[in-house]
Design a protein around this motif. Sequence first.
Motif, PDB file in Angstrom:
ATOM      1  N   MET A   1       0.980  -1.115  -0.004  1.00 51.68           N
ATOM      2  CA  MET A   1       0.049  -0.155   0.028  1.00 51.68           C
ATOM      3  C   MET A   1       0.830   1.083  -0.113  1.00 51.68           C
ATOM      4  N   ALA A   2       0.841   2.092  -1.083  1.00 51.72           N
ATOM      5  CA  ALA A   2       1.625   3.256  -1.170  1.00 51.72           C
ATOM      6  C   ALA A   2       0.991   4.386  -0.420  1.00 51.72           C
ATOM      7  N   GLU A   3       1.911   5.283   0.090  1.00 55.28           N
ATOM      8  CA  GLU A   3       1.268   6.505   0.606  1.00 55.28           C
ATOM      9  C   GLU A   3       1.423   7.670  -0.607  1.00 55.28           C
ATOM     10  N   ILE A   4       0.201   8.045  -0.618  1.00 62.79           N
ATOM     11  CA  ILE A   4       0.230   9.458  -1.872  1.00 62.79           C
ATOM     12  C   ILE A   4      -0.636  10.317  -1.213  1.00 62.79           C
ATOM     13  N   MET A   5      -0.612  11.433  -2.157  1.00 62.12           N
ATOM     14  CA  MET A   5      -1.407  12.613  -1.646  1.00 62.12           C
ATOM     15  C   MET A   5      -2.855  12.695  -2.074  1.00 62.12           C
ATOM     16  N   TYR A   6      -3.661  13.254  -1.469  1.00 62.67           N
ATOM     17  CA  TYR A   6      -5.240  13.272  -1.646  1.00 62.67           C
ATOM     18  C   TYR A   6      -5.196  13.682  -3.172  1.00 62.67           C
ATOM     19  N   TRP A   7      -4.713  14.861  -3.549  1.00 66.67           N
ATOM     20  CA  TRP A   7      -4.743  15.088  -5.067  1.00 66.67           C
ATOM     21  C   TRP A   7      -4.248  14.060  -5.950  1.00 66.67           C
ATOM     22  N   GLU A   8      -3.259  13.252  -5.611  1.00 70.08           N
ATOM     23  CA  GLU A   8      -2.881  12.164  -6.503  1.00 70.08           C
ATOM     24  C   GLU A   8      -3.619  11.158  -6.508  1.00 70.08           C
ATOM     25  N   ALA A   9      -4.649  10.593  -5.486  1.00 69.86           N
ATOM     26  CA  ALA A   9      -5.460   9.602  -5.173  1.00 69.86           C
ATOM     27  C   ALA A   9      -6.542  10.112  -6.260  1.00 69.86           C
ATOM     28  N   ILE A  10      -6.982  11.259  -6.387  1.00 72.91           N
ATOM     29  CA  ILE A  10      -8.212  11.645  -7.210  1.00 72.91           C
ATOM     30  C   ILE A  10      -7.622  11.538  -8.687  1.00 72.91           C
ATOM     31  N   ARG A  11      -6.372  11.973  -8.783  1.00 72.00           N
ATOM     32  CA  ARG A  11      -5.971  11.843 -10.303  1.00 72.00           C
ATOM     33  C   ARG A  11      -5.820  10.383 -10.698  1.00 72.00           C
ATOM     34  N   ARG A  12      -5.391   9.496  -9.799  1.00 78.45           N
ATOM     35  CA  ARG A  12      -5.238   8.308  -9.978  1.00 78.45           C
ATOM     36  C   ARG A  12      -6.500   7.527 -10.490  1.00 78.45           C
ATOM     37  N   ALA A  13      -7.668   7.938  -9.738  1.00 80.89           N
ATOM     38  CA  ALA A  13      -9.026   7.386  -9.974  1.00 80.89           C
ATOM     39  C   ALA A  13      -9.411   7.797 -11.392  1.00 80.89           C
ATOM     40  N   HIS A  14      -9.167   9.006 -11.827  1.00 77.79           N
ATOM     41  CA  HIS A  14      -9.648   9.707 -13.189  1.00 77.79           C
ATOM     42  C   HIS A  14      -8.752   8.787 -14.168  1.00 77.79           C
ATOM     43  N   ASP A  15      -7.541   8.824 -14.060  1.00 78.35           N
ATOM     44  CA  ASP A  15      -6.537   7.974 -15.172  1.00 78.35           C
ATOM     45  C   ASP A  15      -7.144   6.530 -15.182  1.00 78.35           C
ATOM     46  N   GLU A  16      -7.422   5.857 -13.946  1.00 74.35           N
ATOM     47  CA  GLU A  16      -8.007   4.417 -14.146  1.00 74.35           C
ATOM     48  C   GLU A  16      -9.248   4.310 -14.790  1.00 74.35           C
ATOM     49  N   GLU A  17      -9.957   5.023 -14.458  1.00 73.34           N
ATOM     50  CA  GLU A  17     -11.295   5.002 -15.004  1.00 73.34           C
ATOM     51  C   GLU A  17     -11.345   5.573 -16.603  1.00 73.34           C
ATOM     52  N   MET A  18     -10.712   6.427 -17.104  1.00 71.91           N
ATOM     53  CA  MET A  18     -10.486   6.988 -18.156  1.00 71.91           C
ATOM     54  C   MET A  18      -9.834   5.997 -19.298  1.00 71.91           C
ATOM     55  N   LEU A 175      -8.099  22.446   1.786  1.00 72.78           N
ATOM     56  CA  LEU A 175      -6.915  22.575   2.553  1.00 72.78           C
ATOM     57  C   LEU A 175      -6.597  20.770   2.436  1.00 72.78           C
ATOM     58  N   MET A 176      -7.284  19.857   2.021  1.00 71.77           N
ATOM     59  CA  MET A 176      -6.861  18.624   2.099  1.00 71.77           C
ATOM     60  C   MET A 176      -6.165  18.059   0.716  1.00 71.77           C
ATOM     61  N   TYR A 177      -5.969  18.694  -0.270  1.00 73.47           N
ATOM     62  CA  TYR A 177      -5.412  18.141  -1.249  1.00 73.47           C
ATOM     63  C   TYR A 177      -3.800  17.761  -1.230  1.00 73.47           C
ATOM     64  N   ASN A 178      -3.130  18.245  -0.251  1.00 75.33           N
ATOM     65  CA  ASN A 178      -1.709  17.622  -0.033  1.00 75.33           C
ATOM     66  C   ASN A 178      -1.764  16.785   1.011  1.00 75.33           C
ATOM     67  N   MET A 179      -2.698  16.433   1.567  1.00 78.52           N
ATOM     68  CA  MET A 179      -2.747  15.488   2.880  1.00 78.52           C
ATOM     69  C   MET A 179      -2.243  13.869   2.088  1.00 78.52           C
ATOM     70  N   LYS A 180      -1.373  13.311   3.021  1.00 78.91           N
ATOM     71  CA  LYS A 180      -0.993  11.954   2.536  1.00 78.91           C
ATOM     72  C   LYS A 180      -1.397  10.923   3.271  1.00 78.91           C
ATOM     73  N   GLY A 181      -1.776   9.937   2.470  1.00 83.50           N
ATOM     74  CA  GLY A 181      -2.473   8.732   3.421  1.00 83.50           C
ATOM     75  C   GLY A 181      -2.181   7.640   2.643  1.00 83.50           C
ATOM     76  N   GLU A 182      -2.490   6.393   3.001  1.00 87.11           N
ATOM     77  CA  GLU A 182      -2.323   4.966   2.252  1.00 87.11           C
ATOM     78  C   GLU A 182      -3.409   4.704   1.336  1.00 87.11           C
ATOM     79  N   VAL A 183      -3.008   4.415   0.197  1.00 87.49           N
ATOM     80  CA  VAL A 183      -4.090   4.011  -0.763  1.00 87.49           C
ATOM     81  C   VAL A 183      -3.862   2.600  -1.180  1.00 87.49           C
ATOM     82  N   PRO A 184      -4.725   1.785  -1.178  1.00 87.27           N
ATOM     83  CA  PRO A 184      -4.512   0.349  -1.682  1.00 87.27           C
ATOM     84  C   PRO A 184      -3.878   0.300  -3.127  1.00 87.27           C
TER      85      PRO A 184
END
Lengths: 327, 330
Positions: A1-18, A175-184
């Motif tokens: 499980m990688a630790e990524i930022m909130y904005w990166e998590a949103i970007r990843r979801a976009h990318d996978e779905e697109m 304020l949360m886009y740069n927050m880090k956290g684990e994403v599967p």
Amino acid sequence: MAEIMYWEAIRRAHDEEMARDPLVIAMGEDIGVAGGTYKATKGLYDKYGPERVIDTPISENSFTGLGIGASFLGVRPIIELMSVNFAWLAMDQIFNSAAKVRYMSGGQLTAPVVIRSPGGTAHQLGAQHSARMEKVFMGIAGLRVVTPSSPKQAYGLLKSAVRCNDPVFINEHELMYNMKGEVPDGEYFHPLEGSEVTRQGRDVTLFGYNISVHWSMQAAEILSKQHGIEAEVVDLYSLSPLDRAGICESVSKTHRAVIVEEAEAPVGVGAEVMAIINEECFFELDAAPVRVSAKMVPTPFNHTLEKASIPNAKDVVAAVLKMISGK
Amino acid sequence: MNAADKKRVLREMLFARRFEERCYEAYVERKIGGFLHLYPGQEACAIGVMEAARPGHDYVITGYRDHIHAIKCGCDPKAVMAELYARETGCSKGRGGSMHIFDVEHHFMGGYALVGGPFPLAAGMAKAIKMKGGDEIAICFLGDAANNQGTFHETLNMASVWNLPVLFICENNLYGIGTATHRSTAVTEQYKRACSYGIESSQTDGQDIDQVYAAAKVAVDFVRSGQGPYFLELCTYRYRGHSMSDSGAYRTKEEVEEWGKRDPIVILRDRLVESGELTLDDYQAMDKEIFAEIENDIIPYAENSPEPKVEELEKYVLAENDPYVKGGVR
């Protein structure tokens, strides 16, 4: 499980779905060539092109409506409204078209759009760029409202929202886009309904959502270390529908409830959670529930006033101590 | 349109007139509730344009004066009447009503009751068509007053920038509810307003279906050939009030009478009689046949249909059993 930022998590979801579905598109102001104000679509313009990553004119109501119309024919738009304050301009299309079309067509037509938008008080953005609007969206039949408190939720809720056949509003936070956290590492679909116990406790339940989950977690640590009070924290990531059973379950365990919200109290999440407690589990209560909410003022520009207008972890601690001591 | 086509569209217009007049009666008898916006006077617009397009294939969307647009797209008039009677057999299962007729199977994508609301929805459908590579076009029928909404300007701008296959039909009936266009609108010739967005546009007589058809053919061909959006203004008039609650105080009897002389049905009928393709007896027979269809078929169907069940009140609010609500499916 990688630790990524909130904005990166949103970007990843976009990318996978697109990548999966050529009918998934992204649209919004400055999301393409400029890469997105919050980087949520960074690099996607180069990867998927201008037909699928669409820089819109500053016409919130109509580009939202355009996404809704496209969704009638099977396109899955992810629409970014740069600030939730601008969503007021798009209310007609969100409420009157997206939320009602399934019902008023007798189930023939659906508007499976995702509308993402950040609200909340950030760094002196002033009254017209700091509002919270979740209270408005959660009162509308036919619209799902979710609000991620972590990168994992930001990723998993967007993944589910894109594939769900209902219109979904995703309430994010400046304020949360740069927050880090684990994403599967693998694909993960977060439920669009329910709530999550983020900290177990026995003495009081702190209900939070989005940023106020973090204030609640900080407050719970202080309460535990300094006062020997064990607070349970419940993350209401789904604001519509609210998790009646989950709310009731936690209150039945702790017998006390504090609702923490960044928005003003009237007609808000706190009011709604208190109503649910009254309706579902009133006799489980040992104390009257309270709300820790924003002051009823347009968000001030002055930083000290701005901070004073919204709650923080200390306010939550004070509310719990008052409730438990009865003073 | 050849002679047979013209006779057919004459019948369609007459049917539209009689259908709407019958709705009026049912409303007065309190069999239809809510708001009711009727189409008499404007028949050549919807029918003429769709004659030049492909009903059931092209995607059509409109405002609340929507019965005839739906029927021309292929929606069963019985289902429209049943919807007005708020029955389960109505095209929107009694949940929509007069202002929200839907028949998605025939690509009639609905009537919407916020003035100007359908503009961006139409452009969005055009965007979807373009992405999917189909040869359909999106057609948005609205009145002149919708052009004073922000959605008109915002949508025409986007449709032009993105070269979307959408045809905007403006049925200019000279009034926005009860306010004359010249009292509310700086530029009353609506087709001129599309020029601000670099959109091809034209204006034609909306009472003469031959002219509507000819202008619509040009517009439809333009859009279908991928040249971008088109805006067509049809100059027309509604003979009845804006809705059933209209006082009529905003216009003169003389004006209504004057436009009554330009009845789209009479114009086409007389033309066909003059050219020897129709006799007045044929016309009377057509009218009788329509009367019988409405009275013997359509009205009884609506009256005898069941109402929606109260137990199903909350059906259709959200998708049923959507797997992603529970966290999905791999």
